[in-house]
Design a protein around this motif. Structure first.
Motif, mmCIF file in Angstrom:
data_model
loop_
_atom_site.group_PDB
_atom_site.id
_atom_site.type_symbol
_atom_site.label_atom_id
_atom_site.label_comp_id
_atom_site.label_asym_id
_atom_site.label_seq_id
_atom_site.Cartn_x
_atom_site.Cartn_y
_atom_site.Cartn_z
ATOM 1 N N PHE A 1 5.327 -1.306 2.527
ATOM 2 C CA PHE A 1 4.651 -0.657 3.646
ATOM 3 C C PHE A 1 3.339 -0.010 3.214
ATOM 4 O O PHE A 1 2.416 0.106 4.029
ATOM 5 C CB PHE A 1 5.605 0.313 4.346
ATOM 6 C CG PHE A 1 6.498 -0.397 5.327
ATOM 7 C CD1 PHE A 1 6.188 -0.435 6.670
ATOM 8 C CD2 PHE A 1 7.617 -1.086 4.893
ATOM 9 C CE1 PHE A 1 6.975 -1.134 7.573
ATOM 10 C CE2 PHE A 1 8.421 -1.780 5.778
ATOM 11 C CZ PHE A 1 8.096 -1.808 7.130
ATOM 12 N N ILE A 2 3.221 0.369 1.950
ATOM 13 C CA ILE A 2 1.912 0.770 1.420
ATOM 14 C C ILE A 2 0.960 -0.415 1.473
ATOM 15 O O ILE A 2 -0.191 -0.295 1.910
ATOM 16 C CB ILE A 2 2.049 1.300 -0.017
ATOM 17 C CG1 ILE A 2 2.715 2.684 -0.019
ATOM 18 C CG2 ILE A 2 0.684 1.366 -0.712
ATOM 19 C CD1 ILE A 2 3.055 3.200 -1.401
ATOM 20 N N ALA A 3 1.420 -1.572 1.025
ATOM 21 C CA ALA A 3 0.582 -2.771 1.010
ATOM 22 C C ALA A 3 0.087 -3.122 2.405
ATOM 23 O O ALA A 3 -1.086 -3.456 2.608
ATOM 24 C CB ALA A 3 1.364 -3.943 0.407
ATOM 25 N N ILE A 4 0.983 -3.060 3.393
ATOM 26 C CA ILE A 4 0.614 -3.431 4.762
ATOM 27 C C ILE A 4 -0.345 -2.411 5.349
ATOM 28 O O ILE A 4 -1.403 -2.772 5.911
ATOM 29 C CB ILE A 4 1.879 -3.577 5.624
ATOM 30 C CG1 ILE A 4 2.733 -4.753 5.126
ATOM 31 C CG2 ILE A 4 1.505 -3.795 7.087
ATOM 32 C CD1 ILE A 4 4.141 -4.782 5.707
ATOM 33 N N GLY B 1 -2.707 6.127 -2.439
ATOM 34 C CA GLY B 1 -4.131 6.452 -2.414
ATOM 35 C C GLY B 1 -4.954 5.665 -3.403
ATOM 36 O O GLY B 1 -6.044 5.174 -3.073
ATOM 37 N N LEU B 2 -4.463 5.499 -4.616
ATOM 38 C CA LEU B 2 -5.242 4.784 -5.634
ATOM 39 C C LEU B 2 -5.303 3.290 -5.353
ATOM 40 O O LEU B 2 -6.337 2.653 -5.574
ATOM 41 C CB LEU B 2 -4.662 5.048 -7.021
ATOM 42 C CG LEU B 2 -4.926 6.449 -7.589
ATOM 43 C CD1 LEU B 2 -4.162 6.658 -8.890
ATOM 44 C CD2 LEU B 2 -6.424 6.674 -7.814
ATOM 45 N N THR B 3 -4.198 2.711 -4.877
ATOM 46 C CA THR B 3 -4.262 1.280 -4.548
ATOM 47 C C THR B 3 -5.206 1.045 -3.371
ATOM 48 O O THR B 3 -5.935 0.050 -3.353
ATOM 49 C CB THR B 3 -2.868 0.711 -4.241
ATOM 50 O OG1 THR B 3 -2.223 1.509 -3.246
ATOM 51 C CG2 THR B 3 -2.015 0.668 -5.503
ATOM 52 N N LEU B 4 -5.228 1.947 -2.407
ATOM 53 C CA LEU B 4 -6.182 1.812 -1.303
ATOM 54 C C LEU B 4 -7.617 1.909 -1.817
ATOM 55 O O LEU B 4 -8.486 1.127 -1.390
ATOM 56 C CB LEU B 4 -5.929 2.887 -0.249
ATOM 57 C CG LEU B 4 -6.938 2.927 0.896
ATOM 58 C CD1 LEU B 4 -6.959 1.615 1.675
ATOM 59 C CD2 LEU B 4 -6.653 4.098 1.837
ATOM 60 N N LEU C 1 -3.178 7.151 8.106
ATOM 61 C CA LEU C 1 -2.124 7.601 7.208
ATOM 62 C C LEU C 1 -1.575 6.391 6.474
ATOM 63 O O LEU C 1 -1.424 5.312 7.058
ATOM 64 C CB LEU C 1 -0.985 8.265 7.985
ATOM 65 C CG LEU C 1 -1.337 9.314 9.046
ATOM 66 C CD1 LEU C 1 -0.062 9.828 9.707
ATOM 67 C CD2 LEU C 1 -2.121 10.452 8.443
ATOM 68 N N THR C 2 -1.228 6.573 5.205
ATOM 69 C CA THR C 2 -0.613 5.493 4.449
ATOM 70 C C THR C 2 0.474 6.063 3.550
ATOM 71 O O THR C 2 0.456 7.239 3.199
ATOM 72 C CB THR C 2 -1.646 4.715 3.613
ATOM 73 O OG1 THR C 2 -0.999 3.586 2.995
ATOM 74 C CG2 THR C 2 -2.283 5.573 2.535
ATOM 75 N N GLY C 3 1.423 5.205 3.172
ATOM 76 C CA GLY C 3 2.521 5.651 2.321
ATOM 77 C C GLY C 3 3.414 6.649 3.030
ATOM 78 O O GLY C 3 3.542 6.657 4.254
#
Length: 539
Positions: free
Chosen positions: A333-336, A18-21, A315-317
């Motif tokens: 996969f978070i990065a992508i 969430g924070l990197t996004l 959805l992420t992570g």
């Protein structure tokens, strides 16, 4: 309850995903209003108890270059000395076991991430960029808007209830999986594995396990402790990951059928398991008396998802997909996912239609997931095979560095024309891997559980020139023509390696099947082999 505010993007979860996004969104468009709702209070303990400390090239590049966090990584985290694998089930003489790893750092960096320290920095950085970061916020409801209507989120802080409207809502809540559960998107993936992990105070140095000065000096610098160390055996692997706060992360990951979780679901049981399977590690922990900081276990940790991108939701992570911690793909996969979400939000903000892109990105994301899953699914019985597993490690790295990693490094992860242009190469790469993985599995089955490759070997990936160059070349900046040529050359190398592996497998077992691999291979060119005989357990 106060009148609801309105934001462009609401992110449910203020952990790593969430924070990197939030940072990526604000860097892509500083005009975006972004609110992050995190249920835990900040700052987190510096050595927060979260799995996912080891990064590999895509995730590391995302943190360092895409988000611009290289200075923090170099100053406040640990530069990783690559992956290292020991085939040491039941053995104390680690310096006489087969070991795979680099003797020197490879050119493209990665780091061991102390998650509490890292996420505290991310929270501060997000606030400095204008992200509204609400900690101690427990999300209660998410009402998805219909058509072009906003979504509505309610949450509580203590006894107070709050709400907001958001054009986009992104679930980054990890295994809480708020939207995934609400929308019924959970999906089994057939990979049944369990894990137990804990942290101890103090750094564990594998060099302390040997008095042999030559063995200790085989790495330059002699810092095996900075690697993600994998202690491998049939049906399992055990990790050791150092953390910058001065703790060490330890974990058992295993095939659920071969190593039942009820044999390791307490710290005492896990230590007894370790004394049986990795006695040298257990000895060092018992002798040092490292203080136990925490312990956790997780059953059936790998999971799929039927949809990750929808009508202004995503959805992420771990809220969406999770593979397996072997090879540390979580931050990749978070990065992508975050890069696709950012692209969709920016398109929508510009007034462009985005749903067709969302469908294409989801197809790509699921294809990356499915291709990566083949590295793990039904492959855990191989993990103790010191003849086949070194070959698999080289193949799996090559598969990763040949296609997905260069696409991300080049900033082309959302480049639809590129995928159309190179589709035959992507399909060939996928087909080669899909045939090679069952070949490796059959090779291991034919070897049987007692097979070894003879005396322990030191298999140094750094000395494989083409392999080291594949890693270095990830950072090259190429135009379209040069990039296409690079990918074509990488896939050609994969074909050559696959042909060599098939030939070696047939030398060991003449009746072994080719699993459709032969039809994908061109005649092998004359010349030197890609791997020295020692990699195949030969003299």
């Amino acid at each position: 309850m106060a009148d609801a505010a309105r934001v462009d993007v609401a992110i449910l979860g203020g952990g790593l995903a969430g924070l990197t996004l939030a940072l990526q969104l604000r860097q892509a468009d500083p005009g975006l209003s972004v609110t992050v709702l995190e249920r835990r209070s900040h700052p987190a303990p510096e050595a927060a108890f979260k799995v996912g400390e080891s990064t590999v090239e895509i995730g590391a590049h995302y943190f360092a270059e895409t988000l611009g966090l290289r200075e923090h990584l170099d100053a406040a985290q640990i530069r990783k000395f690559g992956f290292r694998f020991f085939f040491s089930d039941g053995r104390r003489d680690i310096d006489r076991c087969t070991e795979i790893g680099v003797s020197q750092l490879l050119p493209t960096p990665s780091w061991q991430i102390d998650r509490g320290r890292f996420e505290n920095m991310l929270g501060e950085r997000a606030g400095a960029l204008g992200v509204d970061f609400r900690d101690g916020a427990m999300v209660r409801t998410v009402a998805l808007g219909e058509g072009d209507g906003d979504h509505r989120i309610t949450w509580t802080t203590g006894s107070d209830t709050h709400s907001l409207h958001a054009r986009w809502v992104v679930d980054a809540s990890g295994r809480a999986a708020i939207l995934k559960r609400q929308l019924g998107l959970a999906e089994a993936n057939g990979h049944d594995a369990n894990a137990a992990w804990w942290r101890v105070d103090g750094i564990i140095d594998p060099n302390d396990w040997s008095d042999d000065p030559e063995w200790r000096a085989r790495c330059t610098p002699p810092d095996r402790w900075r690697s993600t160390n994998h202690m491998c055996g049939p049906g399992y692997w055990f990790w050791l990951i150092p953390l910058a706060s001065g703790a060490h992360s330890l974990g058992i990951v295993c095939d659920a059928g071969m190593h039942p979780l009820d044999g390791m679901d307490t710290h005492a049981k896990a230590m007894d398991w370790l004394r049986r399977h990795q006695p040298r590690v257990a000895d060092s922990l018992d002798a040092a008396g490292n203080a136990l900081m925490d312990f956790r276990f997780l059953r059936h940790f790998s999971h799929g998802c039927r949809q990750v991108f929808g009508e202004r939701w995503a959805l992420t992570g771990e809220a969406g997909l999770f593979l397996d911690p072997f090879y540390s793909p979580g931050s990749d996969f978070i990065a992508i996912a975050n890069s696709y979400i950012t692209d969709l939000v920016v398109r929508d903000r510009a007034g462009d239609a985005f749903m067709q892109h969302a469908k294409l990105y989801e197809q790509l994301y699921f294809s990356f997931y499915a291709n990566t899953m083949t590295l793990y699914q039904d492959q855990y019985p191989l993990f103790g095979d010191e003849q086949v597993m070194p070959v698999k490690v080289i193949w799996d790295y090559t598969f990763y560095w040949a296609l997905l990693a260069p696409v991300f490094f080049a900033g082309r992860i959302a480049d639809i024309p590129m995928y159309a242009r190179l589709r035959p190469l992507f399909e060939r790469c996928s087909a080669l891997n899909a045939a090679l993985q069952p070949l490796l599995r059959e090779w291991g089955e034919r070897n049987g559980p007692a097979a070894t490759a003879g005396p322990g070997r030191q298999l140094d990936q750094y000395l494989i020139d083409w392999f080291r160059e594949l890693n270095r070349s990830l950072c090259d900046q190429l135009d379209d023509a040069a990039f296409d040529a690079r990918i074509a050359a990488n896939i050609e190398r994969m074909g050559e390696l696959a042909a060599e592996i098939l030939a070696q497998a047939r030398r060991s077992h003449p009746g072994i099947g080719d699993h459709g691999l032969q039809a994908l291979l061109a005649p092998s060119p004359a010349g030197e082999t890609l791997l020295a005989p020692a990699w195949y357990g030969a003299a």
